[in-house]
Design a protein around this motif. Structure first.
Motif, PDB file in Angstrom:
ATOM      1  N   SER A   1      46.535  29.329  39.432  1.00 52.62           N
ATOM      2  CA  SER A   1      46.567  28.756  40.779  1.00 52.62           C
ATOM      3  C   SER A   1      46.163  29.797  41.820  1.00 52.62           C
ATOM      4  CB  SER A   1      47.967  28.217  41.098  1.00 52.62           C
ATOM      5  OG  SER A   1      48.316  27.171  40.223  1.00 52.62           O
ATOM      6  N   PHE A   2      46.670  31.019  41.654  1.00 54.73           N
ATOM      7  CA  PHE A   2      46.337  32.072  42.611  1.00 54.73           C
ATOM      8  C   PHE A   2      44.858  32.411  42.560  1.00 54.73           C
ATOM      9  CE2 PHE A   2      45.659  36.606  43.518  1.00 54.73           C
ATOM     10  CZ  PHE A   2      46.047  36.619  44.844  1.00 54.73           C
ATOM     11  N   LEU A   3      44.297  32.489  41.354  1.00 55.50           N
ATOM     12  CA  LEU A   3      42.869  32.793  41.225  1.00 55.50           C
ATOM     13  C   LEU A   3      42.022  31.711  41.882  1.00 55.50           C
ATOM     14  CD1 LEU A   3      42.713  34.166  37.563  1.00 55.50           C
ATOM     15  CD2 LEU A   3      42.406  35.461  39.678  1.00 55.50           C
ATOM     16  N   THR A   4      42.404  30.447  41.665  1.00 56.64           N
ATOM     17  CA  THR A   4      41.697  29.338  42.311  1.00 56.64           C
ATOM     18  C   THR A   4      41.790  29.457  43.824  1.00 56.64           C
ATOM     19  OG1 THR A   4      42.186  27.858  40.447  1.00 56.64           O
ATOM     20  CG2 THR A   4      41.571  26.824  42.530  1.00 56.64           C
ATOM     21  N   LEU A   5      43.003  29.721  44.291  1.00 58.66           N
ATOM     22  CA  LEU A   5      43.285  29.814  45.726  1.00 58.66           C
ATOM     23  C   LEU A   5      42.471  30.912  46.402  1.00 58.66           C
ATOM     24  CD1 LEU A   5      45.280  28.897  48.050  1.00 58.66           C
ATOM     25  CD2 LEU A   5      46.736  30.794  47.310  1.00 58.66           C
ATOM     26  N   ILE A   6      42.384  32.081  45.778  1.00 61.03           N
ATOM     27  CA  ILE A   6      41.767  33.240  46.423  1.00 61.03           C
ATOM     28  C   ILE A   6      40.253  33.310  46.215  1.00 61.03           C
ATOM     29  CG2 ILE A   6      42.012  34.905  44.528  1.00 61.03           C
ATOM     30  CD1 ILE A   6      42.810  35.562  48.227  1.00 61.03           C
ATOM     31  N   VAL A   7      39.770  32.849  45.063  1.00 59.27           N
ATOM     32  CA  VAL A   7      38.334  32.959  44.770  1.00 59.27           C
ATOM     33  C   VAL A   7      37.513  31.965  45.587  1.00 59.27           C
ATOM     34  CG1 VAL A   7      36.576  32.688  42.966  1.00 59.27           C
ATOM     35  CG2 VAL A   7      38.681  33.937  42.475  1.00 59.27           C
ATOM     36  N   ILE A   8      38.082  30.791  45.894  1.00 59.80           N
ATOM     37  CA  ILE A   8      37.332  29.801  46.679  1.00 59.80           C
ATOM     38  C   ILE A   8      36.834  30.383  48.002  1.00 59.80           C
ATOM     39  CG2 ILE A   8      37.539  27.647  48.003  1.00 59.80           C
ATOM     40  CD1 ILE A   8      39.145  26.482  45.703  1.00 59.80           C
ATOM     41  N   PRO A   9      37.719  30.938  48.852  1.00 56.30           N
ATOM     42  CA  PRO A   9      37.207  31.482  50.124  1.00 56.30           C
ATOM     43  C   PRO A   9      36.414  32.771  49.975  1.00 56.30           C
ATOM     44  CG  PRO A   9      39.558  31.901  49.944  1.00 56.30           C
ATOM     45  CD  PRO A   9      39.193  31.001  48.802  1.00 56.30           C
ATOM     46  N   LEU A  10      36.807  33.636  49.017  1.00 57.61           N
ATOM     47  CA  LEU A  10      36.133  34.927  48.901  1.00 57.61           C
ATOM     48  C   LEU A  10      34.746  34.825  48.278  1.00 57.61           C
ATOM     49  CD1 LEU A  10      39.031  37.379  47.928  1.00 57.61           C
ATOM     50  CD2 LEU A  10      38.083  36.837  50.183  1.00 57.61           C
ATOM     51  N   SER A  11      34.523  33.809  47.448  1.00 60.49           N
ATOM     52  CA  SER A  11      33.192  33.628  46.850  1.00 60.49           C
ATOM     53  C   SER A  11      32.381  32.560  47.576  1.00 60.49           C
ATOM     54  CB  SER A  11      33.318  33.249  45.368  1.00 60.49           C
ATOM     55  OG  SER A  11      33.851  31.942  45.236  1.00 60.49           O
ATOM     56  N   PHE A  12      33.016  31.914  48.595  1.00 63.80           N
ATOM     57  CA  PHE A  12      32.372  30.838  49.343  1.00 63.80           C
ATOM     58  C   PHE A  12      31.938  29.715  48.411  1.00 63.80           C
ATOM     59  CE2 PHE A  12      32.728  32.364  53.438  1.00 63.80           C
ATOM     60  CZ  PHE A  12      31.942  31.676  54.356  1.00 63.80           C
ATOM     61  N   SER A  13      32.770  29.421  47.418  1.00 67.34           N
ATOM     62  CA  SER A  13      32.409  28.387  46.443  1.00 67.34           C
ATOM     63  C   SER A  13      33.654  27.749  45.847  1.00 67.34           C
ATOM     64  CB  SER A  13      31.549  28.990  45.326  1.00 67.34           C
ATOM     65  OG  SER A  13      31.409  28.074  44.258  1.00 67.34           O
ATOM     66  N   ILE A  14      33.782  26.440  46.014  1.00 66.23           N
ATOM     67  CA  ILE A  14      34.883  25.703  45.391  1.00 66.23           C
ATOM     68  C   ILE A  14      34.721  25.737  43.880  1.00 66.23           C
ATOM     69  CG2 ILE A  14      36.003  23.447  45.243  1.00 66.23           C
ATOM     70  CD1 ILE A  14      34.860  22.859  48.054  1.00 66.23           C
ATOM     71  N   ALA A  15      33.481  25.631  43.409  1.00 69.65           N
ATOM     72  CA  ALA A  15      33.211  25.627  41.971  1.00 69.65           C
ATOM     73  C   ALA A  15      33.674  26.928  41.313  1.00 69.65           C
ATOM     74  CB  ALA A  15      31.726  25.410  41.715  1.00 69.65           C
ATOM     75  N   ASN A  16      33.398  28.068  41.947  1.00 66.14           N
ATOM     76  CA  ASN A  16      33.820  29.354  41.373  1.00 66.14           C
ATOM     77  C   ASN A  16      35.336  29.462  41.303  1.00 66.14           C
ATOM     78  OD1 ASN A  16      31.224  30.268  41.002  1.00 66.14           O
ATOM     79  ND2 ASN A  16      31.134  31.362  42.941  1.00 66.14           N
ATOM     80  N   GLY A  17      36.025  28.976  42.333  1.00 69.57           N
ATOM     81  CA  GLY A  17      37.481  29.018  42.327  1.00 69.57           C
ATOM     82  C   GLY A  17      38.064  28.195  41.201  1.00 69.57           C
ATOM     83  N   LEU A  18      37.555  26.984  41.026  1.00 71.34           N
ATOM     84  CA  LEU A  18      38.012  26.141  39.923  1.00 71.34           C
ATOM     85  C   LEU A  18      37.692  26.778  38.575  1.00 71.34           C
ATOM     86  CD1 LEU A  18      37.254  22.451  40.961  1.00 71.34           C
ATOM     87  CD2 LEU A  18      39.412  23.321  40.072  1.00 71.34           C
ATOM     88  N   ALA A  19      36.553  27.435  38.495  1.00 64.23           N
ATOM     89  CA  ALA A  19      36.147  28.087  37.247  1.00 64.23           C
ATOM     90  C   ALA A  19      37.159  29.149  36.839  1.00 64.23           C
ATOM     91  CB  ALA A  19      34.766  28.712  37.412  1.00 64.23           C
ATOM     92  N   PHE A  20      37.509  30.043  37.756  1.00 63.20           N
ATOM     93  CA  PHE A  20      38.473  31.097  37.451  1.00 63.20           C
ATOM     94  C   PHE A  20      39.827  30.500  37.077  1.00 63.20           C
ATOM     95  CE2 PHE A  20      35.399  33.999  39.056  1.00 63.20           C
ATOM     96  CZ  PHE A  20      35.793  35.267  38.664  1.00 63.20           C
ATOM     97  N   GLY A  21      40.239  29.460  37.797  1.00 60.98           N
ATOM     98  CA  GLY A  21      41.530  28.842  37.524  1.00 60.98           C
ATOM     99  C   GLY A  21      41.577  28.190  36.153  1.00 60.98           C
ATOM    100  N   ILE A  22      40.535  27.448  35.818  1.00 60.22           N
ATOM    101  CA  ILE A  22      40.500  26.742  34.525  1.00 60.22           C
ATOM    102  C   ILE A  22      40.413  27.725  33.364  1.00 60.22           C
ATOM    103  CG2 ILE A  22      39.038  25.260  33.075  1.00 60.22           C
ATOM    104  CD1 ILE A  22      38.478  23.605  35.607  1.00 60.22           C
ATOM    105  N   ILE A  23      39.604  28.767  33.513  1.00 58.57           N
ATOM    106  CA  ILE A  23      39.491  29.772  32.450  1.00 58.57           C
ATOM    107  C   ILE A  23      40.835  30.462  32.225  1.00 58.57           C
ATOM    108  CG2 ILE A  23      38.460  31.999  31.810  1.00 58.57           C
ATOM    109  CD1 ILE A  23      35.904  31.048  33.278  1.00 58.57           C
ATOM    110  N   ALA A  24      41.492  30.882  33.311  1.00 56.55           N
ATOM    111  CA  ALA A  24      42.782  31.566  33.192  1.00 56.55           C
ATOM    112  C   ALA A  24      43.842  30.643  32.608  1.00 56.55           C
ATOM    113  CB  ALA A  24      43.224  32.069  34.562  1.00 56.55           C
ATOM    114  N   TYR A  25      43.868  29.396  33.045  1.00 53.44           N
ATOM    115  CA  TYR A  25      44.860  28.433  32.553  1.00 53.44           C
ATOM    116  C   TYR A  25      44.684  28.198  31.055  1.00 53.44           C
ATOM    117  CZ  TYR A  25      47.748  24.187  32.501  1.00 53.44           C
ATOM    118  OH  TYR A  25      48.730  23.257  32.236  1.00 53.44           O
TER     119      TYR A  25
END
Length: 441
Positions: free
Chosen positions: A383-407
Motif C-alpha cells: 500500500s505504501f509503495l502504491t501510495l508513494i510511487v504514484i505521485p513521485l513517478s507521475f504515473s498511476i500505472a507505476n504505483g499499482l505495479a509496485f504495489g501488486i508486485i510487492a503484494y
C-alpha cells in the motif's frame, strides 16, 4: 423534465439534486478545461494542425463524458489523457518517425483491443483481482498526485537540480493568487458553502483578469477545422508499416494498452470510492458500462483526431462538490461541446485558479487510507509503495505495479498464495516484464 432527470439519474436515491450536479459538473469542467489548450499544443509537435486538434479534443471529451453520464450514470468525465498524448507526439511520432495518421491508427487499434478485453470480461477480472487495500492506497496515491500537480501549477513547489523539487517563489503573482484561492476555498468549505470549489476558481480567475495577469491571444478558429483530422487515421499503414505486418506496432500498442488500462482502473476506483458508489465488498455498480464507455471513447477520439481518451482524476473535484450521478458528467460533456465554438477561450482560466481545487481535493482523498491495516506488513508495504510511487513517478500505472508486485511477492514468501490468485501473479509477472523491458531500453 426535473422528474425525468431525478428518475433517470437516480438523484434522490443518491442524495443529490439537479443544482448540485450542475455545480459539480461545472467544477469538474473548469479543473480540466486546460486540456483544450494543452492537448493541441502537444500534438502540434507531431505535425498535427493545432486548431483541428483543439476541436477534436472538445468533441472527443464532450462525446465521451456524455456517454459516461447517460450510459454508466457515473460522475466521471473523460478527455484525451495527459502522458499518453506526450508519448504519442514525442515518442511514437518524434522518435520512431511514424506519421501522425498511422499513430492515430495505433490509438484506434488499442481502443478496439480495449473493447474486446471488456466484452471478454478480462478488464473486470483484473479489477477484481486487485486487493482492496491497494484500492484504498490508489485513491490516496491519486490524491497525492493531483495535490502535487496543484502545488506545482500554483508555483508553490518547483523543480530543483539539486533536490528534485523545492519551495517555489512565494512572491510570484500566480503563486499569490493560488494561495489566496486556496485560503478562500478552504474557508468556504469549512463553512459548508455549496459550490465552494467553483466559487474559488471563478474568484481567482476574476481577480487575475482585473490584475492583468490573465492574458488571452485569440486566433482564427471554427469547429469546421475538425475536418482536417477527422477520419484521417491510417490503420492499414500502422499494421503494415514497412510492408511488414506488426512492425513497430507491438511496442506502441502494449504501452498504450498498459498505461491506459491501469491509469483508468486507478482513476475509476478512486473517484467511485470517493463518491460513495463502491459497496462494502469493493464492487462498483455499472462497472461494465464504465469500461465500455472508456473503450468507445478511445475509438471515437482516434476517429476525430486525438490521442487516447481516458477518465480524468480531476473528476474528483466535481465529486467533492457534491456530484454523485451521471448528470455531473453530462454537464461536463455539454460544456466541452459548447467549447467547440470558442475553444481558444479556455486560456482565460489560469492554472493558478484551478490549482487550489486540486490541492484541496487531494487532501480529502486521503480518507480511504484508514481502511489499510498499517500494522500488517503484507498490506502496509504494498500500500505504501502504491501510495508513494504514484505521485513521485507521475504515473498511476507505476504505483499499482509496485504495489501488486510487492503484494504478490510477500504472499508467495508467506506461502499464502491461493489458486484464485493466478491472475494477480500474472499481473505481477507482466509488470516485472515491463520494467525489465524499460530498463533495457
Amino acid at each position: 423534465m426535473q422528474q425525468w432527470l431525478d428518475r433517470y439519474f437516480r438523484l434522490t436515491e443518491r442524495g443529490t439534486t439537479i443544482r448540485t450536479e450542475v455545480m459539480a459538473g461545472l467544477t469538474t469542467f473548469l479543473t480540466m478545461a486546460y486540456i483544450i489548450v494543452v492537448n493541441p499544443t502537444l500534438l502540434a509537435q507531431a505535425g498535427m494542425p493545432y486548431a483541428a486538434v483543439a476541436a477534436a479534443t472538445c468533441f472527443a471529451a464532450g462525446f465521451a463524458s456524455l456517454l459516461m453520464g447517460f450510459y454508466a450514470n457515473t460522475p466521471l468525465a473523460l478527455a484525451p489523457g495527459l502522458g499518453l498524448n506526450a508519448y504519442f507526439a514525442f515518442t511514437v511520432v518524434g522518435q520512431m518517425g511514424i506519421p501522425w495518421t498511422q499513430a492515430l491508427g495505433c490509438v484506434f487499434l488499442s481502443g478496439a483491443i480495449f473493447l474486446f478485453l471488456t466484452f471478454a470480461g478480462i478488464r473486470q477480472m483484473i479489477i477484481k483481482a486487485i486487493p482492496h487495500s491497494l484500492f484504498s492506497a490508489t485513491a490516496g496515491g491519486i490524491g497525492l498526485f493531483i495535490a502535487f500537480i496543484g502545488l506545482r501549477n500554483a508555483g508553490i513547489i518547483q523543480a530543483s537540480a539539486s533536490s528534485l523539487v523545492t519551495l517555489g517563489s512565494l512572491g510570484n503573482t500566480q503563486t499569490l493568487l493560488a494561495i489566496g484561492g486556496l485560503l478562500l476555498t478552504a474557508i468556504l468549505m469549512a463553512y459548508r458553502v455549496r459550490g465552494a470549489i467553483l466559487i474559488g476558481i471563478l474568484a481567482v480567475t476574476f481577480i487575475g483578469i482585473l490584475s492583468g495577469f490573465v492574458h488571452f491571444s485569440g486566433s482564427d478558429y471554427s469547429p469546421a477545422m475538425l475536418g482536417k483530422t477527422a477520419f484521417a487515421l491510417d490503420i492499414k499503414g500502422a499494421l503494415f508499416r514497412g510492408h511488414n505486418f506488426g512492425s513497430a506496432i507491438i511496442e506502441i500498442l502494449f504501452i498504450l494498452l498498459f498505461v491506459d488500462l491501469f491509469d483508468n482502473i486507478g482513476t475509476l476506483v478512486a473517484v467511485t470510492k470517493r463518491a460513495g458508489l463502491m459497496d462494502k465488498d469493493g464492487n462498483i455498480p455499472n462497472l461494465n458500462r464504465m469500461l465500455l464507455t472508456d473503450a468507445i471513447a478511445t475509438l471515437v477520439g482516434a476517429l476525430s483526431g486525438t490521442s487516447t481518451v481516458t477518465s480524468y482524476i480531476e473528476s474528483a473535484a466535481g465529486v467533492q462538490a457534491g456530484g454523485r450521478s451521471g448528470l455531473t458528467a453530462v454537464i461536463v460533456g455539454l460544456l466541452f461541446l459548447c467549447m467547440l465554438w470558442v475553444a481558444p477561450y479556455a486560456q482565460i482560466i489560469p492554472i493558478g485558479a484551478t490549482a487550489p481545487a486540486l490541492i484541496l481535493v487531494g487532501s480529502l482523498m486521503m480518507a480511504p487510507l484508514i481502511e489499510i491495516d498499517w500494522n500488517n506488513i503484507e498490506e502496509a508495504l504494498p500500500s505504501f509503495l502504491t501510495l508513494i510511487v504514484i505521485p513521485l513517478s507521475f504515473s498511476i500505472a507505476n504505483g499499482l505495479a509496485f504495489g501488486i508486485i510487492a503484494y504478490t511477492a510477500l504472499k508467495i514468501a508467506k506461502g499464502k498464495l491461493k489458486k484464485d490468485d493466478w491472475l494477480l501473479c500474472l499481473l505481477a509477472a507482466l509488470f516485472i516484464g515491463r520494467f525489465v523491458y524499460l530498463a533495457r531500453g
